[in-house]
Scaffold this active site. Structure first.
Site, PDB file in Angstrom:
ATOM      1  N   ASP A 276       0.865  -1.183   0.000  1.00 41.85           N
ATOM      2  CA  ASP A 276       0.000   0.000   0.000  1.00 41.85           C
ATOM      3  C   ASP A 276       0.900   1.232   0.000  1.00 41.85           C
ATOM      4  OD1 ASP A 276      -2.216   1.876   0.534  1.00 41.85           O
ATOM      5  OD2 ASP A 276      -3.333   0.088   1.096  1.00 41.85           O
TER       6      ASP A 276
ATOM      7  N   HIS B 180       2.139   1.878  -3.201  1.00 40.40           N
ATOM      8  CA  HIS B 180       1.234   2.829  -3.847  1.00 40.40           C
ATOM      9  C   HIS B 180       1.794   4.240  -3.872  1.00 40.40           C
ATOM     10  CE1 HIS B 180      -2.542   0.091  -3.109  1.00 40.40           C
ATOM     11  NE2 HIS B 180      -1.598  -0.486  -3.841  1.00 40.40           N
TER      12      HIS B 180
END
Length: 410
Positions: free
Chosen positions: A231, A254
């Site tokens: 993430d 991310h």
């Protein structure tokens, strides 16, 4: 703090040398401020729960009227169920993690009432956490039971591995965090924080495993970290003010994200954010600001600069219609978090998508004061030209910007 760290390291060196040489133990006045978890019953065999010995050692160190060292020795693995280490402490404490702290592999080891945290340190001023050791969340079982991995499962919380809550003058440095159940390290309601030389690692497929999460905190510095997760490498959320991030290597993950902000129609306030000298490799996003429609507040005074991107999917992106698939999406045109005074400067590298710059702003409150300066983003492998898209964005250009900023704005 520097003088105390030097003194603490000297004590540890003396302890080590006395053991190796077989010399007599150190005098009591020297020993009394080094609190070794083994001396409180910890086994360090990775099988028996050492949470109570750790808590006892913490209480002893925290109660010391003189600067104290809480030592987790190297070469051992200490199994810990969820634990809270609370202050205030009578003096400054160095939590020296040289060995490994490991979470249970079974989800049943957590209370059904609260599975949100594993190691929580709260209400401590002048704390240093260091030592070169490892904090291992053993998150595999949590990932396989995530609704993001198996959409047939209900969405439930998983523990954050290491949380600092209401800690001021905090230093966290020289640690390895691996395979967290969810977020690896969270800074909440803190001030005057330094995070440095951290190695954070989880598979790129692991859900919600943000590297560093910062919320409701001010005057925070993050530097010299390597973060590989599933993430956001760094997620910057509501209440973050005066944050400086520098010399961070990110990927997979991310990217570096301000947000998400304004979820569940909440108010968010973020300001004074500088992201400098960051390298991103194979990340989903690069420099990102994401807000939910229906929220309110502001995200302002944000600078992304001196960034190198390699094979990044969305190098520069502002998304005021962000939606997490774990929650119902509302694409209506209600209120929005205002995004203003954002600088993207000296950013270069490659992307796997044609839209290298995406400024997707709200119909209700457009993005304003967006500056694009010295941008050079090209397709990976030279496969065509990159493009930019804009919606409700008020921007200005400085220097050379590739791709050319979008010509038409709503």
């Amino acid at each position: 703090m520097a003088s105390f760290m030097a003194a603490a390291l000297l004590v540890l060196l003396l302890l080590s040398s006395s053991r190796m040489s077989g010399a007599s133990p150190l005098p009591a006045e020297t020993q009394q401020n080094v609190f070794v978890v083994d001396n409180y019953g910890a086994r360090g065999d990775g099988k028996h729960d050492d949470v109570q010995p750790l808590a006892k050692a913490w209480n002893a160190a925290c109660s010391s009227s003189r600067p104290a060292v809480l030592l987790v020795p190297e070469g051992k693995t200490y199994l810990l169920s969820s634990v809270t280490l609370s202050g205030p402490c009578k003096s400054s404490v160095v939590f020296m993690v040289k060995g490994t702290l490991a979470a249970p592999r079974s989800r049943s080891a957590w209370s059904q009432n609260d599975r949100s945290r594993w190691i929580l340190i709260q209400g401590v001023n002048g704390l240093t956490v260091s030592g070169g050791g490892t904090i291992n969340g053993n998150g595999d079982v949590w990932w396989t039971n995530s609704c993001k991995v198996n959409k047939a499962l209900p969405c439930t919380k998983a523990p954050t591995a290491l949380t600092f809550h209401q800690c001021n003058n905090l230093q966290v440095e020289n640690l390895k965090l691996v395979n967290s159940q969810q977020i690896h390290l969270s800074v909440e309601d803190c001030s005057a924080v330094q995070l440095a030389r951290l190695s954070i690692t989880a598979p790129g497929t692991s859900p919600n495993t943000d590297g560093i999460h910062i919320t409701r905190s001010k005057d925070v510095q993050v530097k010299d970290c390597v973060i590989k997760t599933g993430d956001d490498c760094i997620s910057i959320e509501n209440g973050a003010h005066n944050l400086d991030v520098s010399k961070v290597v990110c990927g997979p993950g991310h990217g570096i994200s301000v947000g998400s902000l304004g979820d569940d129609n909440s108010r968010a306030e973020v300001s004074g954010i500088t992201i400098d000298s960051v390298q991103l490799y194979g990340t989903t996003n690069g420099a990102r600001i994401k807000t939910w429609q229906g929220g309110s507040g502001y995200a302002k005074g944000i600078t992304f600069q001196n960034m190198i991107m390699d094979n990044v999917q969305n190098p520069i992106i502002i998304d005021q219609s962000y939606c997490d698939s774990a929650k119902p999406c509302n694409r209506g045109h209600g209120s929005a978090v205002e995004v203003s005074n954002v600088i993207f400067k000296n950013i270069r590298g490659t992307t796997v998508s044609k839209d290298a710059i995406k400024l997707s702003c709200s119909n209700t409150i457009s993005c304003s004061g967006i500056v694009l300066e010295n941008i050079d983003l090209k397709m990976e492998g030279g496969k065509g030209d990159t493009e930019s898209t804009c919606q409700n964005a008020k921007w200005q250009k400085s220097g050379t910007v590739i791709p050319q900023p979008c010509q038409f704005q709503n």
